[in-house]
Design an enzyme around this catalytic site. Structure first.
Site, mmCIF file in Angstrom:
data_model
loop_
_atom_site.group_PDB
_atom_site.id
_atom_site.type_symbol
_atom_site.label_atom_id
_atom_site.label_comp_id
_atom_site.label_asym_id
_atom_site.label_seq_id
_atom_site.Cartn_x
_atom_site.Cartn_y
_atom_site.Cartn_z
ATOM 1 N N SER A 39 0.829 -1.218 0.000
ATOM 2 C CA SER A 39 0.000 0.000 0.000
ATOM 3 C C SER A 39 0.853 1.252 0.000
ATOM 4 O O SER A 39 1.661 1.449 0.910
ATOM 5 C CB SER A 39 -0.870 0.067 1.254
ATOM 6 O OG SER A 39 -1.884 -0.858 1.196
ATOM 7 N N HIS A 70 -3.051 1.372 -5.204
ATOM 8 C CA HIS A 70 -2.454 0.212 -5.874
ATOM 9 C C HIS A 70 -2.674 0.363 -7.383
ATOM 10 O O HIS A 70 -3.813 0.291 -7.850
ATOM 11 C CB HIS A 70 -3.116 -1.088 -5.408
ATOM 12 C CG HIS A 70 -2.866 -1.398 -3.968
ATOM 13 N ND1 HIS A 70 -2.114 -2.480 -3.558
ATOM 14 C CD2 HIS A 70 -3.246 -0.764 -2.855
ATOM 15 C CE1 HIS A 70 -2.059 -2.485 -2.243
ATOM 16 N NE2 HIS A 70 -2.744 -1.467 -1.779
ATOM 17 N N HIS A 92 -5.508 -8.670 -2.431
ATOM 18 C CA HIS A 92 -5.759 -8.983 -1.026
ATOM 19 C C HIS A 92 -6.935 -9.945 -0.900
ATOM 20 O O HIS A 92 -7.901 -9.857 -1.663
ATOM 21 C CB HIS A 92 -6.102 -7.700 -0.254
ATOM 22 C CG HIS A 92 -5.021 -6.671 -0.273
ATOM 23 N ND1 HIS A 92 -4.919 -5.731 -1.270
ATOM 24 C CD2 HIS A 92 -4.000 -6.452 0.584
ATOM 25 C CE1 HIS A 92 -3.865 -4.964 -1.032
ATOM 26 N NE2 HIS A 92 -3.289 -5.376 0.089
ATOM 27 N N TYR A 94 -9.107 -9.759 1.355
ATOM 28 C CA TYR A 94 -10.327 -9.021 1.718
ATOM 29 C C TYR A 94 -11.042 -8.425 0.511
ATOM 30 O O TYR A 94 -12.192 -7.996 0.605
ATOM 31 C CB TYR A 94 -10.032 -7.922 2.759
ATOM 32 C CG TYR A 94 -9.113 -6.813 2.297
ATOM 33 C CD1 TYR A 94 -9.525 -5.840 1.397
ATOM 34 C CD2 TYR A 94 -7.811 -6.746 2.776
ATOM 35 C CE1 TYR A 94 -8.666 -4.832 0.979
ATOM 36 C CE2 TYR A 94 -6.950 -5.745 2.377
ATOM 37 C CZ TYR A 94 -7.391 -4.789 1.473
ATOM 38 O OH TYR A 94 -6.540 -3.808 1.053
ATOM 39 N N GLU A 95 -10.375 -8.389 -0.628
ATOM 40 C CA GLU A 95 -11.039 -7.904 -1.840
ATOM 41 C C GLU A 95 -11.985 -8.960 -2.411
ATOM 42 O O GLU A 95 -12.735 -8.680 -3.342
ATOM 43 C CB GLU A 95 -10.005 -7.537 -2.905
ATOM 44 C CG GLU A 95 -9.173 -6.323 -2.548
ATOM 45 C CD GLU A 95 -8.103 -6.052 -3.603
ATOM 46 O OE1 GLU A 95 -8.404 -5.373 -4.591
ATOM 47 O OE2 GLU A 95 -6.965 -6.542 -3.426
ATOM 48 N N ALA A 122 2.368 -2.283 4.353
ATOM 49 C CA ALA A 122 2.085 -1.332 5.424
ATOM 50 C C ALA A 122 1.511 -2.152 6.568
ATOM 51 O O ALA A 122 0.736 -3.077 6.334
ATOM 52 C CB ALA A 122 1.077 -0.305 4.943
ATOM 53 N N MET A 225 -2.701 -6.970 6.527
ATOM 54 C CA MET A 225 -3.722 -7.764 5.826
ATOM 55 C C MET A 225 -3.190 -8.437 4.562
ATOM 56 O O MET A 225 -3.967 -8.718 3.641
ATOM 57 C CB MET A 225 -4.900 -6.857 5.460
ATOM 58 C CG MET A 225 -5.487 -6.094 6.629
ATOM 59 S SD MET A 225 -6.741 -4.945 6.091
ATOM 60 C CE MET A 225 -6.959 -3.945 7.563
ATOM 61 N N SER A 226 -1.885 -8.663 4.507
ATOM 62 C CA SER A 226 -1.333 -9.197 3.250
ATOM 63 C C SER A 226 -0.109 -10.057 3.528
ATOM 64 O O SER A 226 0.085 -10.557 4.632
ATOM 65 C CB SER A 226 -0.940 -8.024 2.341
ATOM 66 O OG SER A 226 0.154 -7.315 2.908
ATOM 67 N N ASN A 249 1.056 2.990 11.494
ATOM 68 C CA ASN A 249 0.202 3.443 12.601
ATOM 69 C C ASN A 249 0.481 2.541 13.797
ATOM 70 O O ASN A 249 0.983 1.436 13.629
ATOM 71 C CB ASN A 249 -1.282 3.353 12.209
ATOM 72 C CG ASN A 249 -1.680 1.951 11.777
ATOM 73 O OD1 ASN A 249 -1.228 1.476 10.714
ATOM 74 N ND2 ASN A 249 -2.462 1.286 12.568
ATOM 75 N N HIS A 263 -7.189 4.338 6.852
ATOM 76 C CA HIS A 263 -6.419 4.141 5.612
ATOM 77 C C HIS A 263 -5.669 5.416 5.214
ATOM 78 O O HIS A 263 -4.568 5.338 4.668
ATOM 79 C CB HIS A 263 -7.373 3.705 4.492
ATOM 80 C CG HIS A 263 -6.684 3.206 3.258
ATOM 81 N ND1 HIS A 263 -5.702 2.226 3.289
ATOM 82 C CD2 HIS A 263 -6.823 3.543 1.947
ATOM 83 C CE1 HIS A 263 -5.268 2.004 2.059
ATOM 84 N NE2 HIS A 263 -5.929 2.784 1.223
HETATM 85 N N1 HPA Z 1 -3.948 -3.329 10.988
HETATM 86 C C1 HPA Z 1 -4.039 -4.121 9.897
HETATM 87 N N2 HPA Z 1 -3.512 -3.789 8.737
HETATM 88 C C2 HPA Z 1 -2.847 -2.630 8.641
HETATM 89 C C3 HPA Z 1 -2.713 -1.766 9.737
HETATM 90 C C4 HPA Z 1 -3.312 -2.140 10.969
HETATM 91 O O1 HPA Z 1 -3.252 -1.420 11.983
HETATM 92 N N3 HPA Z 1 -2.000 -0.700 9.309
HETATM 93 C C5 HPA Z 1 -1.704 -0.919 8.005
HETATM 94 N N4 HPA Z 1 -2.215 -2.086 7.601
#
Ligand code: HPA
Length: 288
Positions: A39, A70, A92, A94-95, A122, A225-226, A249, A263
């Site tokens: 990302s 992306h 992903h 989740y997509e 990320a 998530m990847s 984060n 995001h």
């Molecule tokens: N959680 C899950 N996926 C992420 C996060 C998070 O805090 N930050 C970036 N991708």
């Protein structure tokens, strides 16, 4: 001997071969290194020289990507004179893609002759010592979806890719990790470099406070998530893997906190660190 019909998800070797042959017919480049840009980290592919770009939608049997940040293209070319292929935009779970689809490009890379996979992502920082903007060399992972039966290796095994029962205790190559750490110090990135455990969750929701506390207790330093499905598929094919997580984060672990993962913050942090991360990967590729 009669060949048993495959009753489970198809391994799609022939599809991957068709895609790989299509690409090989359109470029003289024969990269040994592939890079999956996470990302907001697609800028890595912009540094590639002598580029040949294939939008995913033009590549036979290739999936197409849906997430903001992306781009959705394969970029062949040279980084510091080393031929490589970059995935600008990944797929992903989740997509809504199956894990076979998520890992399709990795298997294509294998059939292109790629030997080393660099994955970037990320991630949220779970380790209390991590700061936003840190880069974590992935030492190991926790495949949480795998615990629930979600693995790209579920289904009939095609021995042309790899073995049925795959060892994962050496998933992240020790020499590549050492090289990444050494290169980070040379490139003055050492002050924000970490090494730790990445945990994959399905998403697309960010984690609850209780979930963050649980993941910390499980020994995860970062959550995202990847990456894990691609690493499993790459190891299955015998590729060496290096994983880099940009901590975008801090995961919220305290009920008094007013912080919320989002995001926009993830993309803003990747923009801040993108230059350093690109420099690190560029110099790393030269040494592989
Ligand atoms: N959680 C899950 N996926 C992420 C996060 C998070 O805090 N930050 C970036 N991708």
């Amino acid at each position: 001997m009669e060949v048993q019909p495959c009753l489970s998800a198809p391994c799609r070797y022939d599809d991957c071969k068709e895609t790989a042959d299509w690409l090989l017919a359109r470029t003289k480049q024969r990269p040994k290194v592939a890079i999956i840009c996470g990302s907001g980290l697609g800028g890595l592919a912009d540094l590639v020289e002598d580029k040949i770009v294939f939008p995913y939608k033009d590549i036979p049997r290739f999936p197409t990507s849906t997430v903001e940040g992306h781009a959705g293209q394969l970029v062949f070319g040279k980084l510091q004179d080393r031929e490589c292929v970059c995935m600008q935009g990944r797929f992903h779970y989740y997509e809504g893609y199956s894990l076979h689809t998520v890992t399709y490009p990795v298997r294509v890379f294998f059939l292109l002759g790629v030997e080393t996979l660099i994955v970037t992502n990320a991630a949220g920082g779970l380790n209390g010592n991590y700061n936003v903007g840190d880069v974590m060399v992935i030492k190991d992972h926790i495949n949480l979806p795998g615990f629930c039966g979600q693995s790209p290796l579920v289904g009939c095994n095609d021995d042309r890719f790899g073995v049925r029962f795959l060892c994962m205790s050496d998933a992240y190559d020790r020499n590549l990790r050492a090289l990444a750490i050494q290169t980070a110090h040379e490139q003055k990135c050492g002050s924000f470099l970490r090494e730790g455990v990445y945990c994959m969750v399905c998403g697309p929701t960010y984690e609850t406070i209780a979930e963050c506390n649980l993941l910390q207790k499980l020994g995860a330093d970062a959550v995202g998530m990847s990456t894990v499905p691609e690493v499993v598929a790459a190891r299955h094919c015998g590729m060496r893997v290096l994983g880099l997580s940009l901590i975008t984060n801090k995961a919220v672990t305290d009920y008094e906190s007013n912080e919320k993962a989002n995001h926009e913050e993830v993309l803003a942090t990747t923009r801040l660190r993108t230059q350093e991360l690109q420099r690190l990967v560029r110099h790393l590729v030269k040494k592989i």
